[in-house]
Design a protein around this motif. Structure first.
Motif, PDB file in Angstrom:
ATOM      1  N   ALA A  70       0.942  -1.112   0.067  1.00 21.41           N
ATOM      2  CA  ALA A  70      -0.039   0.124  -0.018  1.00 21.41           C
ATOM      3  C   ALA A  70       0.948   0.992   0.033  1.00 21.41           C
ATOM      4  CB  ALA A  70      -1.032   0.148   1.186  1.00 21.41           C
ATOM      5  N   PHE A  71       1.895   1.332   0.899  1.00 21.66           N
ATOM      6  CA  PHE A  71       2.727   2.413   1.006  1.00 21.66           C
ATOM      7  C   PHE A  71       3.443   2.748  -0.408  1.00 21.66           C
ATOM      8  CE2 PHE A  71       3.020   2.314   5.780  1.00 21.66           C
ATOM      9  CZ  PHE A  71       2.770   3.559   5.922  1.00 21.66           C
ATOM     10  N   ARG A  72       4.008   1.505  -1.035  1.00 21.13           N
ATOM     11  CA  ARG A  72       4.554   1.814  -2.491  1.00 21.13           C
ATOM     12  C   ARG A  72       3.942   2.298  -3.460  1.00 21.13           C
ATOM     13  NH1 ARG A  72       7.712  -2.232   0.005  1.00 21.13           N
ATOM     14  NH2 ARG A  72       6.539  -3.957  -0.608  1.00 21.13           N
ATOM     15  N   ALA A  73       2.601   1.568  -3.411  1.00 23.30           N
ATOM     16  CA  ALA A  73       1.778   1.851  -4.459  1.00 23.30           C
ATOM     17  C   ALA A  73       1.318   3.438  -4.398  1.00 23.30           C
ATOM     18  CB  ALA A  73       0.472   1.101  -4.600  1.00 23.30           C
ATOM     19  N   CYS A  74       0.778   3.984  -3.138  1.00 22.28           N
ATOM     20  CA  CYS A  74       0.240   5.338  -2.926  1.00 22.28           C
ATOM     21  C   CYS A  74       1.562   6.299  -3.306  1.00 22.28           C
ATOM     22  CB  CYS A  74       0.029   5.600  -1.741  1.00 22.28           C
ATOM     23  SG  CYS A  74      -0.827   7.041  -1.102  1.00 22.28           S
ATOM     24  N   GLU A  75       2.872   6.142  -2.874  1.00 21.39           N
ATOM     25  CA  GLU A  75       3.849   6.881  -3.260  1.00 21.39           C
ATOM     26  C   GLU A  75       4.089   7.002  -4.592  1.00 21.39           C
ATOM     27  OE1 GLU A  75       8.282   7.920  -1.849  1.00 21.39           O
ATOM     28  OE2 GLU A  75       7.699   6.017  -1.446  1.00 21.39           O
ATOM     29  N   TYR A  76       3.876   5.863  -5.363  1.00 17.17           N
ATOM     30  CA  TYR A  76       3.993   5.770  -6.907  1.00 17.17           C
ATOM     31  C   TYR A  76       3.066   6.643  -7.511  1.00 17.17           C
ATOM     32  CZ  TYR A  76       3.072   4.589 -11.780  1.00 17.17           C
ATOM     33  OH  TYR A  76       2.876   4.519 -13.115  1.00 17.17           O
ATOM     34  N   ILE A  77       1.720   6.500  -7.103  1.00 15.54           N
ATOM     35  CA  ILE A  77       0.866   7.217  -7.846  1.00 15.54           C
ATOM     36  C   ILE A  77       0.751   8.776  -7.545  1.00 15.54           C
ATOM     37  CG2 ILE A  77      -1.886   7.671  -7.567  1.00 15.54           C
ATOM     38  CD1 ILE A  77      -1.944   4.619  -6.835  1.00 15.54           C
ATOM     39  N   ILE A  78       1.089   9.086  -6.265  1.00 16.93           N
ATOM     40  CA  ILE A  78       1.235  10.669  -6.178  1.00 16.93           C
ATOM     41  C   ILE A  78       2.538  10.983  -6.856  1.00 16.93           C
ATOM     42  CG2 ILE A  78       2.415  10.436  -3.838  1.00 16.93           C
ATOM     43  CD1 ILE A  78      -0.297  13.207  -5.077  1.00 16.93           C
TER      44      ILE A  78
END
Length: 152
Positions: free
Chosen positions: A105-113
Motif C-alpha cells: 500500500a505504501f509503495r503504490a500510494c507513493e508511486y501514484i502521487i
C-alpha cells in the motif's frame, strides 16, 4: 475511483469509502493528502489556481492506478483532485490505497502521487499576497523522483 472536483473533500469519508470498497480484505489503508502551501515564502502566497484537461486527466490518473495494481498487490485506489481557486492551507489531492499488506500500500500510494505530479495534465498558477500571479513550473526533482519508479 477517480474524481476531479472544485469542492472540498472529506478525508474521513474518502478513507471510509476505500475501506468499504476493500470489503474486509484490506490489512492496510494508506493515504496521501496534498495541501496548498506557500510556494513563495519571500513574497507570501494567497492562493493556487489549478486547471486540468478534462477527460484526459481522469484517463491518465486511471492509467497510473492500473499500473500500480499491476506492479503491487493492492486491492483498490481512490484519487480525488481539486481544481479551481484554492486558498492557502486547503486540501488539493487525496490518494488512497487499500492492500492486504502495508508495504504494498505504501509503495503504490507513493508511486501514484509521484507520477500524478508529473504525468497528469494539471497546471498551477500561484497568486501572491500582493496580487501578482505566475504559472508554477514542474520541478526537476519531481521529474527525477517519478523517473526512479521506471527502474525495477
Amino acid at each position: 475511483m477517480i474524481r476531479i472536483q472544485t469542492e472540498r473533500f472529506d478525508v474521513a469519508e474518502l478513507t471510509g469509502l476505500l475501506q468499504a470498497r476493500a470489503a474486509g480484505r484490506a490489512g492496510a489503508l494508506v493515504h496521501f493528502l496534498g495541501m496548498v502551501r506557500d510556494y513563495s515564502p519571500d513574497a507570501g502566497s494567497r492562493s493556487l489556481f489549478l486547471e486540468h484537461y478534462p477527460g484526459m486527466c481522469e484517463r491518465e490518473i486511471q492509467a497510473l492506478c492500473d499500473h500500480a495494481r499491476q506492479r503491487w498487490d493492492i486491492l483498490d485506489t481512490v484519487v480525488v483532485h481539486r481544481v479551481g481557486e484554492l486558498p492557502l492551507g486547503d486540501p488539493i489531492v487525496f490518494v488512497g490505497v487499500a492492500a492486504a499488506h502495508r508495504g504494498q500500500a505504501f509503495r503504490a500510494c507513493e508511486y501514484i502521487i509521484d507520477a500524478l505530479k508529473t504525468r497528469a495534465p494539471f497546471w498551477k498558477r500561484e497568486t501572491l499576497a500582493d496580487g501578482r500571479a505566475f504559472w508554477v513550473e514542474q520541478q526537476a526533482a519531481d521529474a527525477e523522483k517519478t523517473a526512479q519508479w521506471d527502474t525495477p
